[in-house]
Design a protein around this motif. Structure first.
Motif, PDB file in Angstrom:
ATOM      1  N   THR A 250       0.872  -1.172   0.000  1.00 51.66           N
ATOM      2  CA  THR A 250       0.000   0.000   0.000  1.00 51.66           C
ATOM      3  C   THR A 250       0.913   1.227   0.000  1.00 51.66           C
ATOM      4  OG1 THR A 250      -0.077   0.040   2.420  1.00 51.66           O
ATOM      5  CG2 THR A 250      -1.817  -1.190   1.283  1.00 51.66           C
ATOM      6  N   PRO A 251       0.395   2.403  -0.384  1.00 54.37           N
ATOM      7  CA  PRO A 251       1.270   3.584  -0.480  1.00 54.37           C
ATOM      8  C   PRO A 251       1.981   3.921   0.825  1.00 54.37           C
ATOM      9  CG  PRO A 251      -0.800   4.008  -1.605  1.00 54.37           C
ATOM     10  CD  PRO A 251      -0.969   2.701  -0.890  1.00 54.37           C
ATOM     11  N   GLU A 252       1.249   3.918   1.941  1.00 51.54           N
ATOM     12  CA  GLU A 252       1.849   4.340   3.205  1.00 51.54           C
ATOM     13  C   GLU A 252       2.855   3.302   3.722  1.00 51.54           C
ATOM     14  OE1 GLU A 252      -1.798   6.387   2.330  1.00 51.54           O
ATOM     15  OE2 GLU A 252      -1.407   4.231   2.565  1.00 51.54           O
ATOM     16  N   GLY A 255       6.046   3.077   1.413  1.00 50.62           N
ATOM     17  CA  GLY A 255       6.994   4.169   1.590  1.00 50.62           C
ATOM     18  C   GLY A 255       7.816   4.028   2.858  1.00 50.62           C
ATOM     19  N   GLN A 264       7.745  10.085  -3.803  1.00 51.76           N
ATOM     20  CA  GLN A 264       6.955   8.869  -3.666  1.00 51.76           C
ATOM     21  C   GLN A 264       6.416   8.430  -5.029  1.00 51.76           C
ATOM     22  OE1 GLN A 264       6.334   7.091  -0.784  1.00 51.76           O
ATOM     23  NE2 GLN A 264       7.745   8.462   0.295  1.00 51.76           N
ATOM     24  N   PRO A 266       3.652   7.013  -7.840  1.00 47.51           N
ATOM     25  CA  PRO A 266       2.230   7.353  -8.017  1.00 47.51           C
ATOM     26  C   PRO A 266       1.346   6.491  -7.120  1.00 47.51           C
ATOM     27  CG  PRO A 266       3.336   7.142 -10.145  1.00 47.51           C
ATOM     28  CD  PRO A 266       4.305   6.648  -9.115  1.00 47.51           C
ATOM     29  N   ARG A 267       0.455   7.114  -6.367  1.00 45.49           N
ATOM     30  CA  ARG A 267      -0.409   6.379  -5.438  1.00 45.49           C
ATOM     31  C   ARG A 267      -1.274   5.355  -6.161  1.00 45.49           C
ATOM     32  NH1 ARG A 267      -1.162   7.916  -0.246  1.00 45.49           N
ATOM     33  NH2 ARG A 267      -3.194   6.888  -0.260  1.00 45.49           N
ATOM     34  N   SER A 268      -1.704   5.683  -7.370  1.00 42.05           N
ATOM     35  CA  SER A 268      -2.645   4.796  -8.067  1.00 42.05           C
ATOM     36  C   SER A 268      -2.072   3.405  -8.283  1.00 42.05           C
ATOM     37  CB  SER A 268      -3.044   5.407  -9.419  1.00 42.05           C
ATOM     38  OG  SER A 268      -1.908   5.561 -10.259  1.00 42.05           O
ATOM     39  N   TYR A 270      -0.428   1.677  -6.269  1.00 39.94           N
ATOM     40  CA  TYR A 270      -0.489   0.891  -5.050  1.00 39.94           C
ATOM     41  C   TYR A 270      -1.826   1.087  -4.325  1.00 39.94           C
ATOM     42  CZ  TYR A 270       4.419   0.713  -6.223  1.00 39.94           C
ATOM     43  OH  TYR A 270       5.608   0.536  -6.898  1.00 39.94           O
ATOM     44  N   SER A 271      -2.816   1.592  -5.048  1.00 46.07           N
ATOM     45  CA  SER A 271      -4.145   1.748  -4.457  1.00 46.07           C
ATOM     46  C   SER A 271      -5.221   1.327  -5.452  1.00 46.07           C
ATOM     47  CB  SER A 271      -4.358   3.199  -3.989  1.00 46.07           C
ATOM     48  OG  SER A 271      -4.124   4.113  -5.053  1.00 46.07           O
TER      49      SER A 271
END
Length: 335
Positions: A250-252, A255, A264, A266-268, A270-271
């Motif tokens: 997951t993003p958090e 990281g 970081q 791209p959030r997409s 990992y979400s």
């Protein structure tokens, strides 16, 4: 993983050209082929964690071929997209002895599955961009296919870094990344604003030709590269490594665990991408990470971790939308 395991896997796999074909939403067909066994009731799939896949136009066409309410492997084998993009897969080992630079969840090595362009793309790229051997679309310090590394060379569109453990039958996709499209998008913006820097593209690079290439490559691959890469990674892990339980950061958590200090990803990736692929979230880390004291201390300091996980194979691993970590009921295989 340790270097011996990584080298043994590399030695067991073909070193020549491994073609991989992708068409839009092929991932949905692949996932269904992995979880239905030989066949299963469509009504059961509609109640499962994979129900969203049934709404894809490609899958709807497949379901239309079923007259008895059963989805079969032979139905899925007939699915084929209108536009098919050819790629070449290669495998490498990644480690730079610097955990922060390597962005790994535990000390050791990663396998790198490289999704490379076809020769058709590379010839188009050379003709319009007229690049030098070392250009700005890929970073040579990243795990891309290198010149003289094999008997053939293709430019690398994207890659997936993978850690795994045969003892726990788990794999962790550490990273999904494309330098190529990210830098192509940035360069196109520079051309459009009149602030272009053609570093490492050769003295003959022309803005109008380069713009033509950039618009074409972003249009052709911009909306499928992540689907194609994750599909290729899951297929490799399941069919070549024989591992069914696959994790993605997951993003958090990613990281923090990988100690990403600067920009970081791209959030997409990992979400929304794992959600699209029917991964579910869990606070239970891969068992092979839990075996390491350093990871347990870090997880405790973070107050827990979150992961995406999917369990592929000939059973309903996620048959209900409220599935837990426990295996689901087996599929009834019908001759």
């Amino acid at each position: 993983m340790d270097i011996k395991t990584a080298q043994e896997v590399l030695a067991c796999l073909p070193v020549g050209k491994t073609p991989f074909y992708y068409y839009k939403d092929r991932y949905a067909v692949f996932l269904l082929s992995q979880v239905i066994g030989r066949q299963c009731a469509i009504a059961d799939l509609k109640k499962s964690a994979y129900s969203g896949l049934l709404h894809k136009p490609l899958v709807k066409d497949v379901l239309a071929q079923s007259g008895d309410g059963q989805l079969r492997q032979e139905h899925l084998s007939l699915a084929w997209g209108n536009r098919i993009d050819p790629f070449l897969l290669t495998l490498d080992i990644w480690d730079d002895k610097d955990r922060s630079w390597d962005q790994v969840s535990r000390n050791g090595y990663s396998l790198v599955l490289q999704l490379n362009f076809s020769n058709k793309h590379d010839e188009f790229f050379k003709r319009l961009a007229e690049p030098s051997d070392y250009h700005q679309f890929n970073c040579s310090m990243h795990p891309v296919l290198k010149r003289q590394q094999r008997d053939f060379f293709r430019e690398t569109l994207a890659w997936a870094r993978i850690d795994f453990d045969f003892n726990t039958n788990e794999a962790l996709i550490e990273e999904l990344q494309t330098d190529w499209l990210r830098r192509a998008k940035r360069l196109l913006g520079e051309i459009q604003s009149g602030k272009t820097r053609f570093y490492n593209l050769g003295a003959n690079a022309k803005p109008e030709k380069l713009r033509c290439y950039l618009e074409a490559v972003l249009a052709d691959y911009g909306d499928i590269w992540d689907e194609a890469l994750l599909t290729a990674a899951l297929q490799f892990i399941r069919q070549e490594l024989g591992i069914a339980k696959i994790y993605l950061h997951t993003p958090e958590t990613g990281g923090a665990i990988k100690r990403i200090k600067y920009t970081q990803p791209p959030r997409s990736l990992y979400s929304s991408l794992p959600r699209k692929f029917c991964f579910r979230q869990t606070d239970k880390a891969p068992e092979f990470l839990q075996q390491h004291r350093t990871f347990r201390k870090l997880e405790k300091r973070l107050g827990g971790t979150q992961w995406h996980v999917i369990n592929l194979g000939g059973n309903y691993a996620d048959i209900t939308k409220t599935a837990t970590e426990k295996p689901g009921r087996p599929v009834t295989l019908v001759a």
